[in-house]
Design an enzyme around this catalytic site. Sequence first.
Site, PDB file in Angstrom:
ATOM      1  N   SER A  59      -4.004  -3.856  -4.203  1.00 56.78           N
ATOM      2  CA  SER A  59      -2.739  -3.301  -4.700  1.00 56.78           C
ATOM      3  C   SER A  59      -2.380  -1.993  -3.999  1.00 56.78           C
ATOM      4  O   SER A  59      -1.223  -1.562  -4.035  1.00 56.78           O
ATOM      5  CB  SER A  59      -2.834  -3.049  -6.211  1.00 56.78           C
ATOM      6  OG  SER A  59      -3.872  -2.123  -6.495  1.00 56.78           O
ATOM      7  N   LYS A  60      -3.351  -1.359  -3.356  1.00 54.70           N
ATOM      8  CA  LYS A  60      -3.102  -0.069  -2.713  1.00 54.70           C
ATOM      9  C   LYS A  60      -2.196  -0.180  -1.494  1.00 54.70           C
ATOM     10  O   LYS A  60      -1.661   0.835  -1.025  1.00 54.70           O
ATOM     11  CB  LYS A  60      -4.422   0.590  -2.330  1.00 54.70           C
ATOM     12  CG  LYS A  60      -5.322   0.922  -3.520  1.00 54.70           C
ATOM     13  CD  LYS A  60      -4.657   1.870  -4.505  1.00 54.70           C
ATOM     14  CE  LYS A  60      -5.618   2.306  -5.607  1.00 54.70           C
ATOM     15  NZ  LYS A  60      -5.005   3.250  -6.550  1.00 54.70           N
ATOM     16  N   ASP A  61      -1.991  -1.391  -0.980  1.00 56.16           N
ATOM     17  CA  ASP A  61      -1.014  -1.571   0.101  1.00 56.16           C
ATOM     18  C   ASP A  61       0.354  -1.066  -0.340  1.00 56.16           C
ATOM     19  O   ASP A  61       1.127  -0.514   0.459  1.00 56.16           O
ATOM     20  CB  ASP A  61      -0.880  -3.051   0.468  1.00 56.16           C
ATOM     21  CG  ASP A  61      -2.044  -3.568   1.287  1.00 56.16           C
ATOM     22  OD1 ASP A  61      -2.996  -2.801   1.531  1.00 56.16           O
ATOM     23  OD2 ASP A  61      -2.006  -4.746   1.675  1.00 56.16           O
ATOM     24  N   ALA A  64       0.467   2.848  -0.262  1.00 54.05           N
ATOM     25  CA  ALA A  64       0.320   3.361   1.103  1.00 54.05           C
ATOM     26  C   ALA A  64       1.632   3.221   1.864  1.00 54.05           C
ATOM     27  O   ALA A  64       2.114   4.182   2.483  1.00 54.05           O
ATOM     28  CB  ALA A  64      -0.805   2.631   1.831  1.00 54.05           C
ATOM     29  N   THR A  73      -7.459   2.361  -1.064  1.00 53.18           N
ATOM     30  CA  THR A  73      -6.300   3.126  -0.591  1.00 53.18           C
ATOM     31  C   THR A  73      -6.496   3.506   0.872  1.00 53.18           C
ATOM     32  O   THR A  73      -5.562   3.436   1.676  1.00 53.18           O
ATOM     33  CB  THR A  73      -6.085   4.389  -1.435  1.00 53.18           C
ATOM     34  OG1 THR A  73      -5.934   4.020  -2.800  1.00 53.18           O
ATOM     35  CG2 THR A  73      -4.845   5.140  -0.982  1.00 53.18           C
TER      36      THR A  73
END
Length: 346
Positions: A47-49, A52, A79
Site C-alpha cells: 500500500s505504500k506505493d 510514495a 515505504t
Amino acid sequence: MREEIQAYNSVLDLVGNTPLIKLEHITQNLKGNFFAKVEAFNPGHSSKDRIALYIIEEAERKGLIKPGDTIIETTSGNTGFSIAMVSVIKGYECILAVSSKSSPDKIDMLRTMGAKVYVCPANVSADDPRSYYEVAKRLHKEVKGSVYINQYFNELNIDAHYHSTGPEIWNQTQGQITHLVACSGTGGTISGTAKYLKEQNPDVQILGVDAFGSVLKSFHETREFDKDEIYPYRIEGLGKNLIPSATDFDAIDEFVKVTDQESAHTARELAKCEGLFVGYTSGAAVQAVKQYAEEGKFDENSNVVVILPDHGSRYMSKIYNDKWMEDQGFFDTVQEENPKKIEYVK
C-alpha cells in the site's frame, strides 16, 4: 492502419486500483461477509506505493524537488521500497533510514532498487540519535538538495489514501461496506480511508489494529502517551513508540491489539486456505478480524473490508521461515502443527 500498442508508460501507472477479494475459508465460522483489499497487487507489492507516488508528485507540483535531488525517509521497509521505485523512474537519489527490525529480505530489496540504506537499532527511543527518525533528520541536514518525506508527520500520507484507497473501497462495495479493519503504523492508510468512508456514510465502523508493545490503542482511549506500554515486538509496519500526527484518532472507532505469534500463524493460514501469500501485517489484520468477531462486532448483514498491506515475499526470512518460527517459540502451541519436513529424493 496499425492499432496502437497497448502498454503502460511505467510501473507507476499501475499504482492503485487493487482488487477486493472475498474471503471464503478463513472467515467461514464468523458472522458476516468478509473482503480483503489486497495491496500486494500494487507494482511495489504494498500500500505504500500510494503515498510514495502521491507525496513525491505533490513535492514536484510545489517545486520542492527536481531530478537529481535526494529523497530521504524513515521506513520499516515497504515505504522505502516504494520511494526507491518512484525515485528510479523519476530520476532522484534515495537514502533510507531503516529499522533493524526490518527483515533481511526487505533490506536487500531496498539496496537492489538503488537506495543507500542506513540500518538503525529498533529498540531505542524515538529521540535517541541512533533511532531511524533522528538519523533521517541528520541526513536531511547534511545532504544538499534533499527532501525528507517524514511519513509519520506528513498530512499528505492521509491525503493519498483519502483520494485513492477510500474511493476504491466505496465503489468496489457499491457503498455497502459496514466495517473497515486496518492496521495502524504511521496511520495514513486507516485515517485517509476512514475520512473518505465516513464522509459517504458516518455509520461505517473503523476498527484499528495495534500491536502489543505499541502505544496507539492506549493513546486512542486516553489521549495520553503511556511509555509503560512500550516494549519490543516483532511485527513490522504496525504500531508505534510515538504518536504520529498522520493518525487521525477521531476517525477511528476502536482499536484491538494482536500478538506477534497469532499474527504470524494467521498470515501462514491465509496462504494455506485462501491462496493469499501476504505479509506479517496482513496476518495481523486478519487476526484482528477474528478477535473483533469474537467480541460480537459483526452480524450476518455486516460487510467487512480488511486491508492487507503487503506481500509475503518480504518475510521469507521471518514468518515463512520455519527455523525463525521455531526460534521465536511460535510452534510451541496448538495454533499450527510443526510443518512437514522437506524430503529429498536420492
